[in-house]
Design an enzyme around this catalytic site. Structure first.
Site, PDB file in Angstrom:
ATOM      1  N   HIS A 242       0.962  -1.137   0.088  1.00  0.00           N
ATOM      2  CA  HIS A 242      -0.072   0.131  -0.042  1.00  0.00           C
ATOM      3  C   HIS A 242       0.955   1.104   0.172  1.00  0.00           C
ATOM      4  CE1 HIS A 242       0.551   0.615   4.458  1.00  0.00           C
ATOM      5  NE2 HIS A 242       0.864  -0.511   4.406  1.00  0.00           N
TER       6      HIS A 242
ATOM      7  N   ASP B  33      -0.492   4.383   0.965  1.00  0.00           N
ATOM      8  CA  ASP B  33      -1.051   5.341   2.115  1.00  0.00           C
ATOM      9  C   ASP B  33      -0.279   5.006   3.383  1.00  0.00           C
ATOM     10  OD1 ASP B  33      -2.384   2.647   2.211  1.00  0.00           O
ATOM     11  OD2 ASP B  33      -3.587   3.414   3.872  1.00  0.00           O
TER      12      ASP B  33
ATOM     13  N   GLU C 211      -4.967   0.776   3.117  1.00  0.00           N
ATOM     14  CA  GLU C 211      -4.769  -0.283   4.256  1.00  0.00           C
ATOM     15  C   GLU C 211      -4.518   0.270   5.777  1.00  0.00           C
ATOM     16  OE1 GLU C 211      -2.010  -2.869   6.755  1.00  0.00           O
ATOM     17  OE2 GLU C 211      -1.899  -0.388   6.466  1.00  0.00           O
TER      18      GLU C 211
ATOM     19  N   ASP D  68       4.456  -6.404   4.163  1.00  0.00           N
ATOM     20  CA  ASP D  68       4.465  -5.262   4.813  1.00  0.00           C
ATOM     21  C   ASP D  68       5.456  -4.840   5.985  1.00  0.00           C
ATOM     22  OD1 ASP D  68       3.005  -3.286   5.919  1.00  0.00           O
ATOM     23  OD2 ASP D  68       1.468  -4.390   7.171  1.00  0.00           O
TER      24      ASP D  68
END
Length: 309
Positions: A101, A103, A166, A190
């Site tokens: 992601h 964001d 996310e 992640d």
């Protein structure tokens, strides 16, 4: 013809040795750092939606930049109306993927350098999103690019997916699954990937009321009047490396006219329904209206009996 095909495959195999891949990755290192800094310099904290930017203009800008990088590598790109996007390589109906992601969470005080500056010092890159998650997902993109440059032709399509929500609700993936089929295999690089390559899961427990008196009694006994470790539910978990189970985000609501109580918990990935996760053997009584809703990064919502009657 058969011999020529065999020779061609042999040459491809020679090109895809571990040493060749590592050398190609090393050659791309400066480009990767440049592009990570480019994305980190974009303030992609979610803000109110605008036309074409459902999570705000900053997130939209970061998504467009990531897709532009992928397009410059020769990959096909798809932007799903600003909700999420991906680059794609290869042929076939099914696909595998890495899902990250662009964001980020709002930066707090205490930064020695501006959090969106992409500050580089002594070989260390500083900034909001370097670890979570712009750096890791771009590392996956560059890994795929290295394979492409070496002539790798995958048996499945490969996608690098750039999420946009996310940190605040996963609406990006809900939108994605309305438009696209899910992958046959995928993973999320992640945070501190690849140093960290697995992490705890998250469960959302929602309890529906069939009988109000029993409903309030259960919620009071097992949530409101209990520790937030889930001990009365038999899910209290403690590990020196993972930390302690925590129940949080308590909420009362109504769904289709039926009252419910909801709580979320941080749990290990290998925890399964019906197990006594702490090893204590404790379980609450079995109510026929108690359900567990488990949300993954794919937002595949599985509604199953948590404890059998």
């Amino acid at each position: 013809m058969e011999q020529r095909d065999t020779e061609r495959e042999s040459k491809k195999g020679d090109m895809l040795t571990e040493q060749a891949i590592l050398e190609r990755v090393s050659a791309l290192e400066k480009d990767l750092i440049r592009d990570v800094r480019r994305l980190v310099r974009i303030d992609s904290v979610e803000t109110p939606a605008q036309l074409g930017a459902p999570f705000g203009p900053g997130v939209k800008c970061a998504l467009e930049a990531a897709l532009e990088i992928g397009q410059g590598m020769g990959f096909s790109i798809v932007d799903l109306d600003g909700h999420i996007g991906y680059v794609e390589y290869g042929q076939g109906e099914d696909y595998v993927c890495a899902t990250g992601h662009v964001d980020v969470v709002p930066p707090k005080d205490g930064w020695k350098q501006p959090p969106f500056s992409g500050y580089l010092e002594d070989g260390i890159l500083y900034g909001r999103g370097v670890l979570d998650n712009k750096g890791p997902i771009l590392a996956c993109l560059y890994g795929l690019y290295a394979l492409k440059e070496l002539g790798y032709e995958p048996s499945h399509k490969i996608r690098i997916i750039f999420g946009c929500d996310e940190e605040t609700g996963f609406e990006d993936l809900r939108y994605y699954l309305e438009k696209e089929q899910p992958p046959v295999y995928g993973f999320t690089p992640d945070c501190k990937f690849p140093v960290v390559y697995a992490e705890r899961g998250r469960a959302i427990v929602r309890i529906y009321a069939a009988e109000m008196e029993a409903f309030y009694a259960f919620v009071t006994q097992y949530f409101i009047g209990a520790k937030n470790t889930g001990d009365r539910l038999g899910i209290d978990f403690s590990h020196p490396g993972y930390g302690v189970m925590e129940m949080r985000n308590y909420k009362l609501g109504i769904c289709e006219g039926i009252p419910y109580f909801e709580a979320s918990s941080a749990i290990r990935q290998d925890i399964r329904s019906g197990r006594s996760w702490s090893g204590s053997g404790k379980r609450p009584p079995a109510w026929r209206w108690r359900w567990c809703r488990t949300m993954t990064r794919w937002c595949s919502i599985r509604k199953t009996l948590w404890y059998r009657p």
